[in-house]
Design a protein around this motif. Structure first.
Motif, short mmCIF file in Angstrom:
data_model
loop_
_atom_site.label_atom_id
_atom_site.label_comp_id
_atom_site.label_asym_id
_atom_site.label_seq_id
_atom_site.Cartn_x
_atom_site.Cartn_y
_atom_site.Cartn_z
N SER A 253 0.85 -1.20 0.00
CA SER A 253 0.00 0.00 0.00
C SER A 253 0.88 1.25 0.00
O SER A 253 0.58 2.23 -0.71
CB SER A 253 -0.93 -0.01 1.20
N GLU A 254 2.00 1.18 0.79
CA GLU A 254 2.91 2.33 0.80
C GLU A 254 3.52 2.55 -0.58
O GLU A 254 3.67 3.68 -1.05
CB GLU A 254 4.02 2.10 1.82
N LEU A 255 3.88 1.41 -1.24
CA LEU A 255 4.49 1.48 -2.56
C LEU A 255 3.53 2.11 -3.56
O LEU A 255 3.92 2.95 -4.39
CB LEU A 255 4.88 0.07 -3.00
N VAL A 256 2.28 1.66 -3.45
CA VAL A 256 1.26 2.21 -4.36
C VAL A 256 1.12 3.71 -4.13
O VAL A 256 1.07 4.50 -5.08
CB VAL A 256 -0.09 1.48 -4.13
N ALA A 257 1.08 4.09 -2.81
CA ALA A 257 0.93 5.51 -2.48
C ALA A 257 2.12 6.31 -3.00
O ALA A 257 1.96 7.38 -3.60
CB ALA A 257 0.81 5.67 -0.97
N SER A 259 4.13 5.43 -5.43
CA SER A 259 4.10 5.44 -6.90
C SER A 259 3.15 6.51 -7.40
O SER A 259 3.47 7.25 -8.35
CB SER A 259 3.65 4.07 -7.41
N GLU A 260 1.98 6.58 -6.72
CA GLU A 260 1.02 7.60 -7.13
C GLU A 260 1.60 8.99 -6.92
O GLU A 260 1.47 9.87 -7.77
CB GLU A 260 -0.27 7.44 -6.32
N LYS A 261 2.26 9.15 -5.75
CA LYS A 261 2.87 10.44 -5.44
C LYS A 261 3.95 10.80 -6.46
O LYS A 261 4.03 11.93 -6.94
CB LYS A 261 3.46 10.37 -4.04
#
Lengths: 439, 71
Positions: A253-257, A259-261
């Motif tokens: 979830s952190e990675l996704v966040a 990546s989005e950032k």
């Protein structure tokens, strides 16, 4: 009379004792009490009826009938024995079954006494199947089982007896023997020894559970080791996979966040780069504009200085210098500055008018002088100055062509000759130009 | 420990008595001893009374047979 009352009271006491034992299912203990009661008072109907009930309960139906019939004979009215007998009569065949059971038991006893034990056992088995409450039959059967070392079956028969008559002394004795043979007695003794303590408890005594054990040193170490292994195993197999899954989910979830950032930042960066390029272009454009503006201002300033020099030369009556300066003057750069309150354009017009009338002549003269001195380049320069002051000055144009020709540049000279011939055909220099060209 | 050492089968058998059969009920009632303590006491009292009466009668007879001069 006194003795009679006393006997009745004692009889009643025995009856009460018998009743109490009967209620506790101590039937074999109740029978002697009730017999004593009847020996003291034969008119104790309750004792007699109860004795009959107990006989009936243990399968001795004939004995019960005897007691109930005597009871009715002694007290014909308000007697429960009458009800018992009527209940027996109402059930058809019940009396016959009981009679057959008794007859068979007597036969079985006869068989057993005469050594025919197998037949006795077979007969008794059938009896107890029909009348499991026949105590005598169960007792004899259990004795035969025990003789044949069939302790489990004996135990079953004895348990049936003890359910009906808890304190049957013969059944208890046989049960003891069965337990001794099967080892149950030893186990029960141990259990009882664990269950009861004859030591008086003190206030600070602690009752330890039976499961508690004192461990020696190495056992303690072993237990701790086993505990650690179990703990580690539970950590390894239960906690860690769950924790790993949680961490993975969290990291994902952190990675996704992130990546989005990052994607957002990249987009912003692209926009900023584009904007930066636009701004850079604007800066360059503005710099160019600033540079050109400076150059323009510088050029304007030069033109103003030249104009100042022209005015100063005119004041000093130096027309030649004024004409030279004027020939290089860019009059388009000269503009009025409203804040100054002075019209420089009007000054320029005044100076222009005067130099255009008088200024070209000294310059042509300087050109002629330079020609005479052999400095054709300077001469051409002076003739150009004169032409810039007065562009239709054919004399200067012709002399410039001559200077080119004389200097060896016939091409340039021919071009100027041709211009004079075509532009100013009526002038005297047109004829000269034709001659110089060889026409 | 064998059961035979604990149980004497023959001896145990002696504890068992034949049950009273229903057909024998009438005889059993007839033969039954239903005398109670009161009956016994009354019987004893009656006997004592009879003995006392017999003694008194005997004494009366002896007194009547004594000569006049002795009296």
């Amino acid at each position: 009379m006194y003795n009679k009352n006393r006997c009745q009271r004692i009889s009643n006491s025995y009856y009460n004792l018998g009743l109490e034992k009967a209620r506790a299912r101590n039937l074999s203990g109740a029978i002697p009490c009730l017999r004593y009661a009847l020996q003291l008072n034969k008119h104790n109907t309750s004792a007699r009826n109860l004795l009959g009930l107990i006989y009936y309960e243990i399968g001795e139906v004939a004995e019960a009938l005897v007691q109930w019939v005597i009871s009715i004979n002694l007290q014909s009215e308000e007697n429960d024995a009458r009800r018992y007998l009527s209940l027996l009569r109402k059930k058809p065949g019940q009396l016959d079954i009981n009679e057959q059971a008794i007859i068979k038991f007597n036969q079985a006893l006869s068989y057993a006494t005469s050594g025919n034990e197998d037949l006795a056992q077979l007969t008794l088995t059938r009896i107890v199947e029909e009348k499991p409450g026949y105590i005598k039959a169960q007792l004899l059967l259990s004795l035969l089982y025990m003789k044949n070392l069939e302790y489990q079956r004996a135990n079953k028969s004895l348990l049936t007896i003890l359910e009906i008559d808890k304190n049957n002394s013969l059944a208890l004795h046989y049960m003891y023997l069965v337990k001794e043979q099967t080892g149950r007695a030893e186990r029960e003794r141990k259990k009882m020894a664990d269950a009861f303590s004859h030591k008086k408890m003190q206030d600070d005594d602690v009752i330890l559970p039976s499961t508690y054990k004192e461990y020696t040193g190495w056992q303690t170490v072993l237990n701790i080791g086993i505990g650690l292994i179990i703990g580690a195993s539970s950590m390894l197999f239960l906690y860690l996979p769950t924790r790993t899954a949680q961490l993975n989910n969290k990291h994902n979830s952190e990675l996704v966040a992130i990546s989005e950032k990052l994607s957002g930042i990249n987009n912003q960066n692209t926009l900023l780069e584009e904007r930066n390029e636009d701004l850079q272009e604007q800066v360059n454009s503005l710099n160019e504009q600033v540079g050109s503006g400076d150059e323009i201002k510088k050029q304007q300033l030069i033109q103003y200085q030249k104009l100042f020099g022209i005015v100063q030369a005119l004041e000093q009556k130096n027309m030649t210098l004024a004409a030279q300066l004027f020939s290089d003057l860019d009059i388009t750069q000269i503009q009025d500055i409203p804040e100054s309150g002075i019209s420089i354009v009007s000054v320029l017009e005044e100076v222009s008018e005067k130099i255009r009338k008088e200024g070209y002549a000294p310059l042509v003269h300087l050109g002629d002088t330079s020609m005479a001195a052999g400095d054709y380049a300077a001469a051409i320069s002076y003739f150009d100055m004169a032409l810039r002051i007065k562009p239709d000055l054919v004399e200067a144009l012709y002399k410039k062509a001559v200077a080119f020709k004389t200097s060896g540049d016939e091409g340039s000279a021919n071009g100027i000759y041709q211009e004079i011939i075509s532009t100013y055909p009526q002038s005297e220099y047109a004829e000269k130009s034709k001659e110089d060209r060889g026409f | 420990m064998e059961v035979n050492t604990l149980i004497n089968f023959e001896e145990e058998l002696t504890h068992f008595k034949p049950s009273l059969e229903i057909s024998e009920v009438k005889d059993a009632i007839d033969k039954s001893e239903i005398t109670d303590m009161n009956d016994i006491l009354m019987d004893i009292l009656r006997k004592e009374v009879k003995e006392q009466e017999a003694k008194e009668q005997k004494q009366d007879v002896q007194q009547e047979s004594v000569p006049e001069d002795i009296k």
